[in-house]
Design an enzyme around this catalytic site. Structure first.
Site, PDB file in Angstrom:
ATOM      1  N   ILE A  10       0.889  -1.149   0.000  1.00 28.71           N
ATOM      2  CA  ILE A  10       0.000   0.000   0.000  1.00 28.71           C
ATOM      3  C   ILE A  10       0.928   1.200   0.000  1.00 28.71           C
ATOM      4  O   ILE A  10       1.837   1.254   0.824  1.00 28.71           O
ATOM      5  CB  ILE A  10      -0.880  -0.008   1.258  1.00 28.71           C
ATOM      6  CG1 ILE A  10      -1.647  -1.318   1.297  1.00 28.71           C
ATOM      7  CG2 ILE A  10      -1.778   1.201   1.295  1.00 28.71           C
ATOM      8  CD1 ILE A  10      -2.543  -1.470   2.488  1.00 28.71           C
ATOM      9  N   CYS A  11       0.759   2.104  -0.932  1.00 31.39           N
ATOM     10  CA  CYS A  11       1.828   3.082  -1.099  1.00 31.39           C
ATOM     11  C   CYS A  11       1.296   4.427  -1.535  1.00 31.39           C
ATOM     12  O   CYS A  11       0.152   4.560  -1.923  1.00 31.39           O
ATOM     13  CB  CYS A  11       2.788   2.652  -2.187  1.00 31.39           C
ATOM     14  SG  CYS A  11       3.188   0.933  -2.159  1.00 31.39           S
TER      15      CYS A  11
END
Ligand SMILES: *[C@@H]1O[C@H](CO)[C@@H](O)[C@H](O)[C@H]1NC(C)=O
Ligand SMILES: *[C@@H]1O[C@H](CO)[C@@H](O)[C@H](O)[C@H]1NC(C)=O
Ligand SMILES: *[C@@H]1O[C@H](CO)[C@@H](O)[C@H](O)[C@H]1NC(C)=O
Ligand SMILES: *[C@@H]1O[C@H](CO)[C@@H](O)[C@H](O)[C@H]1NC(C)=O
Ligand SMILES: *[C@@H]1O[C@H](CO)[C@@H](O)[C@H](O)[C@H]1NC(C)=O
Ligand SMILES: *[C@@H]1O[C@H](CO)[C@@H](O)[C@H](O)[C@H]1NC(C)=O
Length: 395
Positions: A142-143
Protein backbone atom coordinates in the site's frame (compact mmCIF):
# COMPACT_ATOMS: atom_id res chain seq x y z
CA UNK A 1 -7.91 -12.77 0.77
CA UNK A 2 -6.05 -12.54 4.04
CA UNK A 3 -4.91 -8.95 3.71
CA UNK A 4 -8.24 -7.71 2.51
CA UNK A 5 -10.37 -9.16 5.25
CA UNK A 6 -7.94 -7.78 7.77
CA UNK A 7 -7.98 -4.43 6.07
CA UNK A 8 -11.73 -4.33 6.52
CA UNK A 9 -11.34 -5.26 10.13
CA UNK A 10 -8.90 -2.48 10.89
CA UNK A 11 -11.00 0.03 9.02
CA UNK A 12 -14.01 -0.83 11.15
CA UNK A 13 -11.96 -0.50 14.30
CA UNK A 14 -10.76 2.88 13.13
CA UNK A 15 -14.31 3.96 12.30
CA UNK A 16 -15.27 3.39 15.90
CA UNK A 17 -12.31 5.37 17.18
CA UNK A 18 -13.14 8.11 14.75
CA UNK A 19 -16.74 8.35 15.84
CA UNK A 20 -15.58 8.71 19.42
CA UNK A 21 -13.03 11.40 18.67
CA UNK A 22 -15.14 14.33 17.58
CA UNK A 23 -12.48 16.79 16.47
CA UNK A 24 -9.93 16.53 13.67
CA UNK A 25 -8.43 13.04 13.75
CA UNK A 26 -5.21 13.15 15.78
CA UNK A 27 -3.25 11.35 13.07
CA UNK A 28 -3.57 14.14 10.51
CA UNK A 29 -1.24 17.10 10.66
CA UNK A 30 -0.29 20.25 8.85
CA UNK A 31 2.14 19.86 5.92
CA UNK A 32 5.57 19.24 7.39
CA UNK A 33 8.50 21.56 6.71
CA UNK A 34 12.30 21.23 6.91
CA UNK A 35 12.37 17.48 7.58
CA UNK A 36 15.12 16.93 4.99
CA UNK A 37 17.79 15.71 5.26
CA UNK A 38 16.42 13.38 7.93
CA UNK A 39 17.99 13.53 11.40
CA UNK A 40 16.96 13.27 15.04
CA UNK A 41 15.79 10.39 17.24
CA UNK A 42 13.67 8.59 14.62
CA UNK A 43 16.37 8.63 11.92
CA UNK A 44 17.82 5.14 11.55
CA UNK A 45 20.81 5.86 9.33
CA UNK A 46 21.38 5.15 5.64
CA UNK A 47 19.92 2.10 3.92
CA UNK A 48 22.88 -0.13 2.85
CA UNK A 49 23.86 -0.51 -0.81
CA UNK A 50 24.60 -3.86 -2.46
CA UNK A 51 25.73 -4.57 -6.01
CA UNK A 52 23.86 -7.26 -7.93
CA UNK A 53 26.03 -8.45 -10.80
CA UNK A 54 23.82 -9.36 -13.76
CA UNK A 55 26.81 -10.96 -15.48
CA UNK A 56 26.74 -13.75 -12.91
CA UNK A 57 24.39 -16.72 -13.45
CA UNK A 58 21.02 -15.96 -11.76
CA UNK A 59 21.60 -18.69 -9.15
CA UNK A 60 24.69 -16.85 -7.83
CA UNK A 61 23.63 -13.19 -8.04
CA UNK A 62 22.11 -12.85 -4.60
CA UNK A 63 24.76 -14.76 -2.72
CA UNK A 64 26.52 -11.91 -0.93
CA UNK A 65 23.33 -10.07 0.07
CA UNK A 66 21.62 -13.24 1.25
CA UNK A 67 24.60 -14.29 3.34
CA UNK A 68 24.30 -10.98 5.21
CA UNK A 69 20.52 -11.02 5.51
CA UNK A 70 19.72 -14.70 6.08
CA UNK A 71 19.05 -14.31 9.84
CA UNK A 72 16.67 -11.38 9.27
CA UNK A 73 14.85 -13.28 6.51
CA UNK A 74 14.38 -16.29 8.76
CA UNK A 75 12.71 -14.06 11.37
CA UNK A 76 10.41 -12.63 8.71
CA UNK A 77 9.53 -15.98 7.18
CA UNK A 78 8.75 -17.33 10.65
CA UNK A 79 6.32 -14.46 11.26
CA UNK A 80 4.59 -15.19 7.97
CA UNK A 81 4.38 -18.86 8.91
CA UNK A 82 2.80 -17.93 12.23
CA UNK A 83 0.21 -15.92 10.35
CA UNK A 84 -0.56 -18.84 8.06
CA UNK A 85 -0.63 -21.35 10.92
CA UNK A 86 -3.00 -19.10 12.86
CA UNK A 87 -5.48 -19.46 9.99
CA UNK A 88 -4.85 -23.13 9.27
CA UNK A 89 -3.68 -24.44 12.65
CA UNK A 90 -2.57 -27.99 11.85
CA UNK A 91 0.60 -26.81 10.11
CA UNK A 92 -0.67 -28.69 7.04
CA UNK A 93 -0.69 -25.62 4.83
CA UNK A 94 2.97 -24.84 5.47
CA UNK A 95 3.76 -28.49 4.80
CA UNK A 96 2.10 -28.14 1.41
CA UNK A 97 3.98 -24.90 0.77
CA UNK A 98 7.30 -26.57 1.56
CA UNK A 99 6.70 -29.79 -0.30
CA UNK A 100 4.27 -29.07 -3.10
CA UNK A 101 4.21 -25.37 -3.96
CA UNK A 102 7.29 -25.23 -6.21
CA UNK A 103 5.89 -28.14 -8.24
CA UNK A 104 2.39 -26.67 -8.34
CA UNK A 105 3.54 -23.28 -9.56
CA UNK A 106 5.94 -24.72 -12.12
CA UNK A 107 8.74 -22.70 -13.62
CA UNK A 108 8.90 -18.96 -13.35
CA UNK A 109 10.05 -17.11 -16.45
CA UNK A 110 13.42 -15.48 -17.12
CA UNK A 111 15.96 -15.35 -14.34
CA UNK A 112 13.41 -15.55 -11.50
CA UNK A 113 13.27 -19.31 -10.95
CA UNK A 114 17.04 -19.66 -10.67
CA UNK A 115 17.38 -16.53 -8.54
CA UNK A 116 14.83 -17.83 -6.01
CA UNK A 117 16.55 -21.24 -5.96
CA UNK A 118 19.86 -19.52 -5.24
CA UNK A 119 18.29 -17.54 -2.40
CA UNK A 120 16.72 -20.68 -0.92
CA UNK A 121 20.10 -22.43 -1.02
CA UNK A 122 22.06 -19.63 0.69
CA UNK A 123 19.46 -18.96 3.40
CA UNK A 124 18.64 -22.62 3.91
CA UNK A 125 14.92 -21.82 3.69
CA UNK A 126 12.71 -24.18 1.63
CA UNK A 127 12.11 -22.91 -1.92
CA UNK A 128 8.34 -22.99 -1.37
CA UNK A 129 8.69 -20.47 1.45
CA UNK A 130 10.92 -18.19 -0.62
CA UNK A 131 8.31 -18.30 -3.40
CA UNK A 132 5.53 -17.55 -0.89
CA UNK A 133 7.54 -14.63 0.43
CA UNK A 134 7.87 -13.30 -3.14
CA UNK A 135 4.15 -13.75 -3.80
CA UNK A 136 3.24 -11.97 -0.56
CA UNK A 137 4.89 -8.82 -1.86
CA UNK A 138 2.67 -8.91 -4.89
CA UNK A 139 -0.36 -8.46 -2.65
CA UNK A 140 0.32 -6.25 0.29
CA UNK A 141 2.01 -3.08 -0.90
CA UNK A 142 0.00 0.00 0.00
CA UNK A 143 1.83 3.08 -1.10
CA UNK A 144 1.91 6.71 -2.08
CA UNK A 145 3.74 7.64 -5.29
CA UNK A 146 4.33 11.14 -6.64
CA UNK A 147 5.81 12.45 -9.91
CA UNK A 148 6.40 16.19 -10.24
CA UNK A 149 7.78 18.57 -12.81
CA UNK A 150 9.23 21.92 -11.78
CA UNK A 151 9.12 25.22 -13.71
CA UNK A 152 12.22 24.20 -15.70
CA UNK A 153 10.66 20.90 -16.79
CA UNK A 154 12.83 18.91 -14.39
CA UNK A 155 11.18 15.69 -13.17
CA UNK A 156 11.23 14.17 -9.70
CA UNK A 157 9.70 10.87 -8.58
CA UNK A 158 9.16 9.85 -4.96
CA UNK A 159 7.31 7.23 -3.00
CA UNK A 160 6.43 5.91 0.40
CA UNK A 161 6.48 2.13 0.66
CA UNK A 162 3.79 1.03 3.08
CA UNK A 163 3.58 -2.67 3.65
CA UNK A 164 0.23 -3.87 4.75
CA UNK A 165 -0.22 -7.06 6.62
CA UNK A 166 -2.46 -6.10 9.48
CA UNK A 167 -1.42 -8.88 11.77
CA UNK A 168 0.85 -8.96 14.76
CA UNK A 169 1.00 -5.79 16.79
CA UNK A 170 3.87 -4.93 19.17
CA UNK A 171 2.06 -3.59 22.23
CA UNK A 172 5.27 -2.30 23.80
CA UNK A 173 5.83 0.37 21.15
CA UNK A 174 2.69 0.39 18.96
CA UNK A 175 4.16 -0.94 15.73
CA UNK A 176 3.26 -3.69 13.25
CA UNK A 177 5.49 -6.73 13.63
CA UNK A 178 5.88 -7.35 9.90
CA UNK A 179 6.52 -3.68 9.12
CA UNK A 180 9.27 -3.59 11.74
CA UNK A 181 10.78 -6.86 10.50
CA UNK A 182 10.96 -5.49 6.97
CA UNK A 183 13.11 -2.53 8.00
CA UNK A 184 16.32 -4.55 8.52
CA UNK A 185 15.59 -6.27 5.19
CA UNK A 186 15.40 -2.98 3.29
CA UNK A 187 18.30 -2.57 0.88
CA UNK A 188 19.37 -0.39 -2.01
CA UNK A 189 20.47 -2.42 -5.00
CA UNK A 190 22.80 -1.39 -7.80
CA UNK A 191 22.21 -3.83 -10.68
CA UNK A 192 25.25 -3.86 -12.94
CA UNK A 193 26.41 -5.30 -16.25
CA UNK A 194 30.07 -4.94 -17.24
CA UNK A 195 30.60 -3.15 -13.94
CA UNK A 196 28.20 -0.39 -15.03
CA UNK A 197 24.89 0.49 -13.42
CA UNK A 198 21.87 -0.74 -15.39
CA UNK A 199 19.35 0.33 -12.77
CA UNK A 200 19.02 1.03 -9.06
CA UNK A 201 16.21 -0.17 -6.85
CA UNK A 202 15.06 -0.34 -3.25
CA UNK A 203 13.70 -3.61 -2.08
CA UNK A 204 13.41 -6.19 0.67
CA UNK A 205 16.20 -8.78 0.67
CA UNK A 206 14.84 -12.07 -0.63
CA UNK A 207 12.41 -10.50 -3.11
CA UNK A 208 13.50 -10.80 -6.75
CA UNK A 209 10.85 -8.57 -8.29
CA UNK A 210 11.45 -4.82 -8.07
CA UNK A 211 8.73 -2.29 -7.35
CA UNK A 212 10.75 0.90 -6.75
CA UNK A 213 13.63 1.93 -8.97
CA UNK A 214 15.18 4.00 -11.72
CA UNK A 215 17.47 3.83 -14.69
CA UNK A 216 19.75 6.87 -14.41
CA UNK A 217 19.19 9.30 -17.28
CA UNK A 218 16.23 7.35 -18.64
CA UNK A 219 13.24 6.44 -16.49
CA UNK A 220 11.83 5.86 -13.01
CA UNK A 221 9.17 3.38 -11.97
CA UNK A 222 7.09 2.54 -8.91
CA UNK A 223 4.28 0.05 -8.46
CA UNK A 224 1.29 0.47 -6.15
CA UNK A 225 -1.22 -2.21 -5.36
CA UNK A 226 -4.72 -1.85 -6.76
CA UNK A 227 -7.54 -3.52 -4.88
CA UNK A 228 -10.12 -5.00 -7.19
CA UNK A 229 -12.78 -7.68 -7.07
CA UNK A 230 -11.15 -9.24 -10.11
CA UNK A 231 -8.05 -9.53 -7.97
CA UNK A 232 -4.72 -11.26 -8.03
CA UNK A 233 -5.93 -14.50 -6.52
CA UNK A 234 -7.77 -15.18 -9.78
CA UNK A 235 -4.48 -14.69 -11.57
CA UNK A 236 -2.79 -17.19 -9.28
CA UNK A 237 -5.65 -19.63 -9.79
CA UNK A 238 -5.24 -19.39 -13.56
CA UNK A 239 -1.51 -19.87 -13.15
CA UNK A 240 -2.04 -23.01 -11.05
CA UNK A 241 -4.46 -24.32 -13.66
CA UNK A 242 -1.73 -24.01 -16.24
CA UNK A 243 -2.61 -20.72 -17.95
CA UNK A 244 0.78 -19.05 -17.64
CA UNK A 245 0.51 -16.20 -20.12
CA UNK A 246 0.36 -13.44 -17.49
CA UNK A 247 3.34 -11.72 -15.85
CA UNK A 248 3.78 -11.40 -12.08
CA UNK A 249 3.57 -7.65 -11.42
CA UNK A 250 6.84 -7.29 -9.50
CA UNK A 251 8.57 -9.24 -12.26
CA UNK A 252 7.31 -7.02 -15.08
CA UNK A 253 8.53 -3.89 -13.27
CA UNK A 254 11.92 -5.55 -12.79
CA UNK A 255 11.97 -6.48 -16.48
CA UNK A 256 11.25 -2.87 -17.47
CA UNK A 257 13.95 -1.52 -15.15
CA UNK A 258 16.43 -4.09 -16.39
CA UNK A 259 15.77 -4.12 -20.11
CA UNK A 260 13.72 -1.14 -21.32
CA UNK A 261 15.58 1.46 -23.33
CA UNK A 262 13.11 4.37 -23.27
CA UNK A 263 10.11 5.88 -21.50
CA UNK A 264 7.89 5.13 -24.49
CA UNK A 265 8.93 1.50 -24.67
CA UNK A 266 8.39 1.06 -20.92
CA UNK A 267 4.96 2.68 -21.16
CA UNK A 268 4.03 0.37 -23.99
CA UNK A 269 5.06 -2.78 -22.07
CA UNK A 270 3.35 -1.68 -18.84
CA UNK A 271 0.15 -0.81 -20.70
CA UNK A 272 -0.13 -3.92 -22.89
CA UNK A 273 1.30 -6.94 -21.05
CA UNK A 274 -1.21 -9.25 -19.40
CA UNK A 275 -0.49 -9.30 -15.65
CA UNK A 276 -1.34 -11.51 -12.67
CA UNK A 277 -2.90 -8.86 -10.45
CA UNK A 278 -4.43 -5.40 -10.88
CA UNK A 279 -1.89 -2.62 -10.28
CA UNK A 280 -0.93 1.01 -10.71
CA UNK A 281 2.32 1.64 -12.55
CA UNK A 282 3.78 5.09 -11.93
CA UNK A 283 6.33 5.80 -14.66
CA UNK A 284 8.58 8.82 -15.18
CA UNK A 285 10.89 9.63 -18.10
CA UNK A 286 13.75 12.08 -18.53
CA UNK A 287 12.06 15.17 -19.96
CA UNK A 288 9.14 17.53 -19.56
CA UNK A 289 5.74 15.87 -19.80
CA UNK A 290 7.11 12.34 -19.44
CA UNK A 291 5.23 11.02 -16.43
CA UNK A 292 2.13 8.86 -16.15
CA UNK A 293 0.00 6.72 -13.90
CA UNK A 294 -1.17 3.55 -15.64
CA UNK A 295 -4.24 1.98 -14.03
CA UNK A 296 -4.24 -1.71 -14.83
CA UNK A 297 -6.72 -4.51 -14.83
CA UNK A 298 -5.21 -7.93 -15.21
CA UNK A 299 -5.87 -7.97 -18.94
CA UNK A 300 -5.85 -4.36 -20.04
CA UNK A 301 -5.06 -0.78 -19.18
CA UNK A 302 -8.08 1.19 -17.92
CA UNK A 303 -6.48 4.62 -17.90
CA UNK A 304 -3.18 6.33 -18.69
CA UNK A 305 -3.04 9.71 -16.98
CA UNK A 306 -0.11 11.89 -17.97
CA UNK A 307 1.64 15.02 -16.80
CA UNK A 308 0.53 18.03 -18.81
CA UNK A 309 2.53 21.02 -17.62
CA UNK A 310 1.07 23.35 -20.26
CA UNK A 311 -2.37 22.73 -18.75
CA UNK A 312 -1.03 23.21 -15.23
CA UNK A 313 -0.86 19.48 -14.44
CA UNK A 314 2.62 19.58 -12.92
CA UNK A 315 2.19 16.62 -10.60
CA UNK A 316 0.61 13.18 -10.46
CA UNK A 317 -0.29 11.43 -7.21
CA UNK A 318 -1.28 7.79 -6.87
CA UNK A 319 -2.10 5.97 -3.66
CA UNK A 320 -4.23 2.82 -3.92
CA UNK A 321 -7.43 4.10 -5.52
CA UNK A 322 -8.57 4.79 -9.08
CA UNK A 323 -8.24 8.49 -9.75
CA UNK A 324 -11.87 8.79 -10.89
CA UNK A 325 -13.08 7.36 -7.58
CA UNK A 326 -12.93 8.78 -4.08
CA UNK A 327 -10.43 7.14 -1.77
CA UNK A 328 -11.83 5.27 1.18
CA UNK A 329 -12.76 7.96 3.69
CA UNK A 330 -10.54 6.50 6.40
CA UNK A 331 -7.59 5.96 4.10
CA UNK A 332 -7.32 9.25 2.30
CA UNK A 333 -3.65 9.82 1.68
CA UNK A 334 -4.38 11.39 -1.69
CA UNK A 335 -6.00 14.64 -0.52
CA UNK A 336 -3.26 15.56 1.99
CA UNK A 337 -0.56 14.74 -0.57
CA UNK A 338 -2.20 17.02 -3.14
CA UNK A 339 -2.89 19.72 -0.61
CA UNK A 340 0.75 19.79 0.44
CA UNK A 341 1.91 19.76 -3.20
CA UNK A 342 -0.41 22.69 -3.92
CA UNK A 343 0.96 24.52 -0.94
CA UNK A 344 4.57 23.80 -1.92
CA UNK A 345 3.86 25.14 -5.44
CA UNK A 346 5.60 24.21 -8.66
CA UNK A 347 8.33 26.78 -8.13
CA UNK A 348 9.48 25.19 -4.86
CA UNK A 349 9.19 21.50 -5.60
CA UNK A 350 12.43 19.64 -4.81
CA UNK A 351 13.75 16.43 -3.29
CA UNK A 352 13.56 18.19 0.10
CA UNK A 353 9.97 19.40 -0.22
CA UNK A 354 8.84 15.99 -1.53
CA UNK A 355 10.41 14.40 1.54
CA UNK A 356 8.44 16.89 3.68
CA UNK A 357 5.19 15.82 2.02
CA UNK A 358 5.97 12.12 2.45
CA UNK A 359 6.71 12.84 6.13
CA UNK A 360 3.26 14.31 6.74
CA UNK A 361 0.71 12.09 8.53
CA UNK A 362 -1.27 10.21 7.30
CA UNK A 363 0.87 10.02 4.13
CA UNK A 364 3.44 8.78 6.63
CA UNK A 365 1.79 6.11 8.76
CA UNK A 366 2.42 3.01 10.85
CA UNK A 367 2.86 0.83 7.80
CA UNK A 368 5.44 3.03 6.12
CA UNK A 369 8.71 1.12 5.82
CA UNK A 370 10.72 3.51 3.66
CA UNK A 371 10.70 6.67 1.53
CA UNK A 372 12.51 6.79 -1.82
CA UNK A 373 13.46 9.97 -3.69
CA UNK A 374 14.56 9.82 -7.33
CA UNK A 375 15.99 12.40 -9.73
CA UNK A 376 16.51 10.60 -13.04
CA UNK A 377 18.40 13.33 -14.88
CA UNK A 378 20.78 14.07 -12.02
CA UNK A 379 21.14 10.35 -11.23
CA UNK A 380 20.24 11.03 -7.58
CA UNK A 381 18.68 8.10 -5.69
CA UNK A 382 17.99 8.06 -1.93
CA UNK A 383 16.05 5.78 0.40
CA UNK A 384 15.32 6.33 4.09
CA UNK A 385 13.72 4.03 6.65
CA UNK A 386 10.73 5.57 8.43
CA UNK A 387 9.07 5.49 11.83
CA UNK A 388 5.77 7.14 12.59
CA UNK A 389 5.72 8.35 16.20
CA UNK A 390 2.35 8.39 18.00
CA UNK A 391 -0.24 9.62 17.47
CA UNK A 392 -0.19 7.94 14.10
CA UNK A 393 -2.80 6.04 12.13
CA UNK A 394 -2.33 2.41 11.14
CA UNK A 395 -1.97 2.86 7.39
C1 LIG B 1 9.16 -1.99 18.30
O1 LIG B 1 9.35 -3.23 18.96
C2 LIG B 1 9.75 -4.29 18.11
C3 LIG B 1 9.73 -5.60 18.91
O2 LIG B 1 10.34 -5.44 20.13
C4 LIG B 1 11.12 -3.96 17.53
O3 LIG B 1 11.55 -4.99 16.66
C5 LIG B 1 11.00 -2.67 16.74
O4 LIG B 1 12.26 -2.28 16.22
C6 LIG B 1 10.44 -1.54 17.59
N1 LIG B 1 10.16 -0.41 16.73
C7 LIG B 1 10.34 0.86 17.06
C8 LIG B 1 9.98 1.89 16.06
O5 LIG B 1 10.76 1.17 18.17
C1 LIG C 1 34.70 -5.53 -12.98
O1 LIG C 1 35.59 -5.01 -12.02
C2 LIG C 1 36.37 -6.01 -11.35
C3 LIG C 1 37.25 -5.36 -10.29
O2 LIG C 1 36.74 -4.13 -9.91
C4 LIG C 1 37.24 -6.74 -12.37
O3 LIG C 1 37.95 -7.77 -11.72
C5 LIG C 1 36.33 -7.33 -13.44
O4 LIG C 1 37.13 -7.92 -14.46
C6 LIG C 1 35.43 -6.29 -14.07
N1 LIG C 1 34.48 -6.95 -14.94
C7 LIG C 1 34.18 -6.53 -16.17
C8 LIG C 1 33.15 -7.33 -16.91
O5 LIG C 1 34.65 -5.53 -16.65
C1 LIG D 1 16.79 -8.92 -19.83
O1 LIG D 1 17.34 -9.31 -21.06
C2 LIG D 1 18.38 -10.29 -20.96
C3 LIG D 1 18.97 -10.46 -22.33
O2 LIG D 1 17.98 -10.76 -23.25
C4 LIG D 1 17.77 -11.56 -20.39
O3 LIG D 1 18.77 -12.54 -20.26
C5 LIG D 1 17.18 -11.27 -19.03
O4 LIG D 1 16.56 -12.40 -18.49
C6 LIG D 1 16.16 -10.13 -19.13
N1 LIG D 1 15.75 -9.74 -17.80
C7 LIG D 1 14.56 -10.06 -17.25
C8 LIG D 1 14.28 -9.59 -15.88
O5 LIG D 1 13.73 -10.73 -17.86
C1 LIG E 1 16.14 10.49 -22.65
O1 LIG E 1 15.56 9.25 -23.01
C2 LIG E 1 15.62 8.98 -24.42
C3 LIG E 1 14.89 7.68 -24.63
O2 LIG E 1 13.57 7.79 -24.19
C4 LIG E 1 17.05 8.88 -24.85
O3 LIG E 1 17.12 8.64 -26.24
C5 LIG E 1 17.78 10.17 -24.52
O4 LIG E 1 19.14 10.03 -24.80
C6 LIG E 1 17.60 10.50 -23.03
N1 LIG E 1 18.14 11.83 -22.78
C7 LIG E 1 19.18 12.03 -21.97
C8 LIG E 1 19.58 13.45 -21.80
O5 LIG E 1 19.75 11.13 -21.41
C1 LIG F 1 -4.86 21.51 -5.70
O1 LIG F 1 -4.86 22.51 -6.68
C2 LIG F 1 -5.67 22.18 -7.81
C3 LIG F 1 -5.44 23.23 -8.88
O2 LIG F 1 -5.58 24.51 -8.32
C4 LIG F 1 -7.11 22.09 -7.37
O3 LIG F 1 -7.94 21.74 -8.47
C5 LIG F 1 -7.23 21.01 -6.30
O4 LIG F 1 -8.56 20.95 -5.81
C6 LIG F 1 -6.26 21.26 -5.17
N1 LIG F 1 -6.30 20.08 -4.32
C7 LIG F 1 -6.23 20.14 -2.99
C8 LIG F 1 -6.38 18.85 -2.25
O5 LIG F 1 -6.03 21.18 -2.38
C1 LIG G 1 9.17 29.31 -2.36
O1 LIG G 1 10.41 29.42 -1.67
C2 LIG G 1 10.85 30.76 -1.51
C3 LIG G 1 12.24 30.73 -0.92
O2 LIG G 1 12.29 29.87 0.19
C4 LIG G 1 9.84 31.51 -0.64
O3 LIG G 1 10.24 32.85 -0.50
C5 LIG G 1 8.48 31.45 -1.30
O4 LIG G 1 7.53 32.04 -0.45
C6 LIG G 1 8.07 30.02 -1.57
N1 LIG G 1 6.82 29.97 -2.33
C7 LIG G 1 5.75 29.33 -1.89
C8 LIG G 1 4.54 29.40 -2.77
O5 LIG G 1 5.76 28.71 -0.85
Amino acid sequence: MLGRSCLTFVLLAAAVTCAVAQNAPPWTEDCRKSTYPPSGPTYRGAVPWYTINLDLPPYKRWHELMTDKAPAIRIMVNSLKNVVNAFVPSGKLMQIVDQKLPGLLGNFPGPFEEEMKGIAAVTNIPLGEIITFNIFYEFFTICTSIITEDKEGHLLHARNMDFGIFLGWNVNNNTWTITEELKPLTVNLDFQRNNKTVFKASSFAGYVGMVTGFKPGLLSLTLNERFSINGGYLGILEWLLGKKDAMWIGFITRLVLENSTSYEEAKNILTKTKIMAPAYFILGGNQSGEGCVITRDRKESLDVYELDPKQGRWYLVETNYDRWKNPLFLDDRRTPTKMCLNRTSQENVSIATLYDILSTKPVLNKLTVFTTLMDVTKGQYETYLRDCPDPCIGW
